[in-house]
Design a protein around this motif. Structure first.
Motif, PDB file in Angstrom:
ATOM      1  N   PRO A  42       0.836  -1.202   0.000  1.00 10.01           N
ATOM      2  CA  PRO A  42       0.000   0.000   0.000  1.00 10.01           C
ATOM      3  C   PRO A  42       0.873   1.255   0.000  1.00 10.01           C
ATOM      4  O   PRO A  42       1.930   1.273   0.630  1.00 10.01           O
ATOM      5  N   ILE A  45       2.238   2.588   3.294  1.00  9.72           N
ATOM      6  CA  ILE A  45       3.309   1.778   3.884  1.00  9.72           C
ATOM      7  C   ILE A  45       4.612   2.064   3.159  1.00  9.72           C
ATOM      8  O   ILE A  45       5.672   2.227   3.771  1.00  9.72           O
ATOM      9  N   ASN A  48       6.060   5.258   4.291  1.00  5.15           N
ATOM     10  CA  ASN A  48       6.723   5.089   5.592  1.00  5.15           C
ATOM     11  C   ASN A  48       8.139   4.568   5.424  1.00  5.15           C
ATOM     12  O   ASN A  48       9.086   5.073   6.023  1.00  5.15           O
ATOM     13  N   ILE A  49       8.241   3.509   4.603  1.00  8.96           N
ATOM     14  CA  ILE A  49       9.549   2.869   4.421  1.00  8.96           C
ATOM     15  C   ILE A  49      10.521   3.859   3.791  1.00  8.96           C
ATOM     16  O   ILE A  49      11.654   4.007   4.228  1.00  8.96           O
ATOM     17  N   ARG A  51      10.484   7.039   3.861  1.00  7.42           N
ATOM     18  CA  ARG A  51      10.851   8.114   4.778  1.00  7.42           C
ATOM     19  C   ARG A  51      11.972   7.640   5.700  1.00  7.42           C
ATOM     20  O   ARG A  51      12.947   8.339   5.918  1.00  7.42           O
ATOM     21  N   VAL A  52      11.811   6.406   6.230  1.00  7.02           N
ATOM     22  CA  VAL A  52      12.811   5.879   7.153  1.00  7.02           C
ATOM     23  C   VAL A  52      14.198   5.813   6.490  1.00  7.02           C
ATOM     24  O   VAL A  52      15.207   6.092   7.110  1.00  7.02           O
TER      25      VAL A  52
ATOM     26  N   PRO B 116       4.502   3.710  12.036  1.00  2.64           N
ATOM     27  CA  PRO B 116       5.149   4.116  10.772  1.00  2.64           C
ATOM     28  C   PRO B 116       6.674   4.076  10.870  1.00  2.64           C
ATOM     29  O   PRO B 116       7.356   3.820   9.874  1.00  2.64           O
ATOM     30  N   ALA B 117       7.221   4.300  12.069  1.00  2.92           N
ATOM     31  CA  ALA B 117       8.681   4.327  12.223  1.00  2.92           C
ATOM     32  C   ALA B 117       9.300   2.951  12.008  1.00  2.92           C
ATOM     33  O   ALA B 117      10.476   2.835  11.671  1.00  2.92           O
ATOM     34  N   ALA B 119       8.351   0.947   9.677  1.00  3.59           N
ATOM     35  CA  ALA B 119       8.386   0.795   8.228  1.00  3.59           C
ATOM     36  C   ALA B 119       8.218  -0.673   7.829  1.00  3.59           C
ATOM     37  O   ALA B 119       8.991  -1.227   7.067  1.00  3.59           O
ATOM     38  N   SER B 120       7.193  -1.309   8.390  1.00  4.78           N
ATOM     39  CA  SER B 120       6.946  -2.710   8.078  1.00  4.78           C
ATOM     40  C   SER B 120       6.203  -2.847   6.744  1.00  4.78           C
ATOM     41  O   SER B 120       5.185  -2.203   6.530  1.00  4.78           O
ATOM     42  N   TYR B 122       4.661  -5.411   5.746  1.00  2.00           N
ATOM     43  CA  TYR B 122       3.448  -6.200   5.907  1.00  2.00           C
ATOM     44  C   TYR B 122       2.559  -5.680   7.029  1.00  2.00           C
ATOM     45  O   TYR B 122       1.800  -6.425   7.624  1.00  2.00           O
ATOM     46  N   ALA B 123       2.661  -4.368   7.296  1.00  2.00           N
ATOM     47  CA  ALA B 123       1.805  -3.762   8.309  1.00  2.00           C
ATOM     48  C   ALA B 123       0.338  -4.019   7.978  1.00  2.00           C
ATOM     49  O   ALA B 123      -0.511  -4.094   8.861  1.00  2.00           O
ATOM     50  N   SER B 124       0.045  -4.194   6.682  1.00  2.00           N
ATOM     51  CA  SER B 124      -1.350  -4.369   6.268  1.00  2.00           C
ATOM     52  C   SER B 124      -1.972  -5.628   6.871  1.00  2.00           C
ATOM     53  O   SER B 124      -3.186  -5.747   6.921  1.00  2.00           O
ATOM     54  N   PHE B 127      -4.159  -4.546   9.559  1.00  2.00           N
ATOM     55  CA  PHE B 127      -5.182  -3.541   9.250  1.00  2.00           C
ATOM     56  C   PHE B 127      -6.613  -3.919   9.621  1.00  2.00           C
ATOM     57  O   PHE B 127      -7.433  -3.023   9.836  1.00  2.00           O
ATOM     58  N   ASN B 136      -0.997   3.562  11.195  1.00  2.78           N
ATOM     59  CA  ASN B 136       0.095   3.365  10.236  1.00  2.78           C
ATOM     60  C   ASN B 136       0.228   4.570   9.308  1.00  2.78           C
ATOM     61  O   ASN B 136       1.318   4.931   8.875  1.00  2.78           O
TER      62      ASN B 136
END
Lengths: 307, 524
Positions: A42, A45, A48-49, A51-52, B116-117, B119-120, B122-124, B127, B136
């Protein structure tokens, strides 16, 4: 001499800088990034990655950030093998590649030179033809053919060596990759040595030395070989740089955790920092070995002087 | 002479080493590639799933057949509306350092994976949990995510809507728990060998990229008494031909891939050590639905009809794949895939039907239609594209092939680049039809066709809130009927699992998810 060394080292800095800059931007031109996967993630996500890892910044900003870190000796984290920094990966893979590469180089220089000298001394005799045939075969057979053959014969059939894996550098694991890497180099060294030795043996100084009644050994080793070594020295520099920074084919087939594999995995995965680190490593080794072979030149050939 | 000596010495050393490495109780497990990380919240590949599955136990786990069984939680209850899950943690649950596994560790882990930090990728997976997606995206606080520790041994998870496959999702490594104390002590370095504390059947002993990952039995694991293996070595065998030689020599006991082009020989040589079984995955081509003439459903179906899938499976893939006529492969309990209408028609009849459509559209060898197939680098993808090129040519298609490396290919598709047809594949993360059907949902990140159908979306959305499993499966089947009528994504083959398994290994059970936890395996 010292001034020469100093000057050479000084010119290496802009060369390195240029290499780093060109490869950095070339790599960012390649489509896709480290986080484009077979399965899309997505957009939030992905944001986020990125940005890190600062990948959301403009490329020129990433470039200066990279240079800044580099100036502090920091090669950055690997984007793909995220448990490791690039420096940690090198600490682990470089000794493996250096070990295999330097043994392969040594083997090809010693055996290759001996074969070349022998062929030159028996010029146009059976042994000469035999060595030339062998050397031609050795340099035409690609490593992706010799490696599986070695695995098949010495691993699967005779059980003398491990077919794959590093096994903490055991001889039975390292010998396969070493021989595979050495074979084409050995063949090239043998052919180079044979050519320059034949030429040297026909030189006036050799005729003089023989006329003066010097022993065969003295003539061949002290007088002919010294001059004949020059082409080998200029060949060995770049070849050594290539060998110690790893061979992707040999490392993949023998499943050896060396630098060559890290490089290709990094490039395919757009692991920017790992690729940059490897480029810098290869550049440093290439500059270093070219420099060393130039210095060796002066030692071998008294006509060459660096002032 | 020295050479001979060193060879003999090598042989002697080898003999010594083999006696140790080939010992019973050690599974040398060939792995299809390196792992990027062992942090379960930062992993995504199948291989990482296998290794982290040995290291960690989620709230629920999978058995040797890939079925869901209790894991770190010994039991759970679900509220009547299907939204609140209450998990009872095991009293004897321990991390490998002897500290107890608590509900708090799991709350910490769920917050960590959606943070968000972190940065996974597969965070979804988290969900379905209340506020997880918002957190997220930075739109909700981590404390508001629907995971709460009632006490040390009771975990309450609140979902935003009923999610019948939520327990299946918990088997994914992104939902595993990590020790809060361990992560806080070492930061991102907690995953390094020597630092990592885990609650699975095995602990991390060594991690040498490109060489091996060594796991040893975890004596603190709740079911340690029933774990037969002492050591599991994951060994990358990307060069499959070299891998097969290592298997033959006994250097590895199993591989999860093989050079399928040598399948006939391998079968003759290794007999029933070759395991070929269906997998929950589909190999498909994407039609660009936004672009004429590929937006024409009739044309797409005619193309589908003249592609001889039997030939693709048997000739191109040497029967290591299975002809596919539905997006969802068979193998999900309670779900019968909806097939394309011509799936049972003989190939010749299909071609007759297709011919009529081509005539109607004015496509013939005299007036050929240009078609460009994009695929990512792989010998098999190339062979597949070439075979399809040959199959389409007699009907009046001037097919050109464009090959790019994987990263280029997928970034092109994701950014909705211009194409006619592109290759893609999908392997299920969890055992449920939605993982496949979502690929054609409007706006889904993997909907490379940019297909959009209101009726289809409505059926999926309705299924998403349907609490009755049977009624839900029916809605999904109806959705797949639309999918197979419109075929924005054209299923060609179902993936197959290609395992080579030594007859010395016991407890290796073939299953559609290709999950083989080492804790259920033993070796002679």
């Amino acid at each position: 001499m010292l001034r020469y060394v100093f000057r050479r080292l000084l010119t290496a800095i802009p060369t390195l800088f240029l290499i780093i800059t060109i490869s950095f931007f070339l790599m960012h031109i390649a489509p896709g990034g480290p986080f484009n996967m077979e399965r899309g993630i997505p957009p939030e996500i992905k944001a986020n990655i990125e940005r890190v890892f600062h990948l959301d910044e403009p490329v020129w900003m990433q470039y200066f950030r990279y240079l800044g870190n580099l100036a502090h000796g920091d090669l950055g984290p690997s984007y793909i093998l995220i448990n490791f920094s690039v420096a940690e990966l090198f600490a682990q893979s470089l000794p493996v590649s250096i070990r295999i590469g330097s043994w392969a180089m040594l083997l090809s220089l010693v055996v290759g030179s001996a074969m070349g000298v022998l062929a030159a001394l028996r010029h146009n005799k059976f042994i000469d033809f035999f060595i030339v045939t062998l050397a031609t075969g050795g340099s035409t057979l690609p490593t992706f053919v010799t490696a599986p053959l070695i695995q098949l014969i010495f691993g699967l059939t005779l059980h003398w060596i491990w077919i794959g894996g590093w096994h903490d550098g055991e001889l039975s694991a390292a010998i396969g990759p070493i021989v595979t890497l050495a074979l084409p180099q050995l063949a090239t060294v043998a052919r180079l040595m044979r050519g320059s030795m034949i030429e040297a043996l026909n030189g006036h100084h050799i005729r003089t030395a023989r006329a003066m009644g010097l022993s065969d050994f003295s003539v061949v080793v002290k007088h002919a070989m010294r001059g004949a070594l020059l082409p080998i020295v200029s060949y060995a520099g770049p070849a050594a740089a290539g060998l110690v920074t790893g061979s992707i084919i040999v490392e993949t087939i023998f499943q050896i955790p060396g630098v060559g594999r890290a490089f290709i995995d990094g490039a395919l995965n757009r692991d920017y920092t790992l690729v940059m680190g490897t480029v810098i490593l290869i550049a440093i080794f290439t500059i270093l070995f070219n420099f060393l072979s130039d210095l060796l030149y002066a030692l071998v050939d008294p006509r060459v002087r660096y002032d | 002479m020295t050479n001979l000596k060193s060879l003999l010495a090598g042989a002697a050393v080898f003999a010594l080493m083999t006696s140790a490495a080939f010992a019973a109780g050690t599974w040398n497990r060939g792995a299809n590639g390196d792992v990027q990380s062992l942090d379960p919240h930062k992993t995504s590949t199948i291989e990482e799933g296998n290794i982290t599955g040995d290291l960690f136990t989620g709230l629920v786990a999978v058995d040797s057949s890939g079925n869901t069984i209790p894991g770190a939680a010994e039991s759970w209850t679900v509220s009547a509306d299907g939204k609140v899950y209450t998990f009872k943690m095991r009293k004897d649950g321990m991390w490998s350092d002897g500290t107890p596994v608590t509900a708090k560790d799991f709350v910490f882990s769920i917050r960590r994976v959606v943070d968000p930090a972190t940065a996974s990728e597969y965070a979804s997976m988290a969900f379905p949990i209340l506020n997880a997606e918002q957190a997220n995206g930075g739109k909700a606080k981590l404390e508001d995510v629907g995971a709460k520790a009632i006490d040390d041994l009771t975990l309450e998870i609140t979902l935003k809507g009923p999610t019948p496959y939520f327990l299946e999702m918990l088997t994914h490594q992104a939902m595993y728990g990590v020790s809060e104390a361990n992560v806080k002590k070492f930061g991102n370095d907690f995953v390094k060998a020597g630092n990592l504390v885990s609650n699975g059947a095995f602990m991390l002993a060594e991690n040498i990229p490109g060489d091996h990952i060594k796991l040893v039995k975890n004596p603190k694991f709740f079911d340690a008494a029933n774990v037969a293996l002492d050591t599991v070595n994951y060994i990358p065998t990307e060069d499959r031909a070299a891998g097969i030689k290592r298997f033959q020599a006994g250097e590895v006991d199993s591989m999860n891939d093989m050079p399928t082009e040598q399948l006939a020989d391998l079968k003759a040589k290794f007999g029933d050590q070759i395991h070929l079984t269906p997998e929950l995955g589909t190999y498909y081509y994407v039609f660009k639905d936004k672009k004429a003439p590929w937006n024409n459903v009739k044309l797409r179906n005619a193309i589908s009809m003249v592609i001889d899938r039997d030939q693709l499976a048997s000739k191109t893939w040497q029967n290591s794949m299975i002809p596919a006529y539905s997006m969802v492969p068979p193998g999900v309990k309670g779900y019968t895939p909806s097939m394309m209408s011509y799936s049972t028609m003989p190939q010749l009849d299909r071609e007759d039907a297709a011919k009529k459509i081509f005539d109607e559209l004015g496509i013939s060898p005299a007036k050929p239609q240009k078609l460009e197939i994009r695929y990512n680098t792989s010998e098999n993808h190339k062979n597949t594209a070439v075979a399809i090129q040959e199959m389409l040519k007699p009907w009046g298609f001037d097919v050109s092939l464009i090959n790019t490396d994987g990263k280029t290919h997928y970034s092109y598709l994701e950014q909705h680049g211009d194409f006619d047809v592109a290759r893609a594949g999908w392997i299920a993360d969890f055992k449920d039809p939605v993982t496949f059907l979502n690929l054609a949902h409007t706006g889904d990140g993997n909907n490379y066709a940019e297909y959009s159908n209101k009726d289809y979306d409505a059926l999926l959305d309705k299924a998403a809130v349907e609490a009755d499993p049977a009624a839900r499966m029916k809605l999904l089947q109806e959705a797949e009927v639309i999918f197979m009528r419109d075929i924005p994504l054209l299923p060609l083959l179902y993936y197959g699992n290609h395992n080579v398994v030594s007859s010395k290994l016991h407890g290796f059970v073939d299953n559609v998810m290709d999950k083989h936890p080492s804790r259920f395996v033993s070796k002679d």
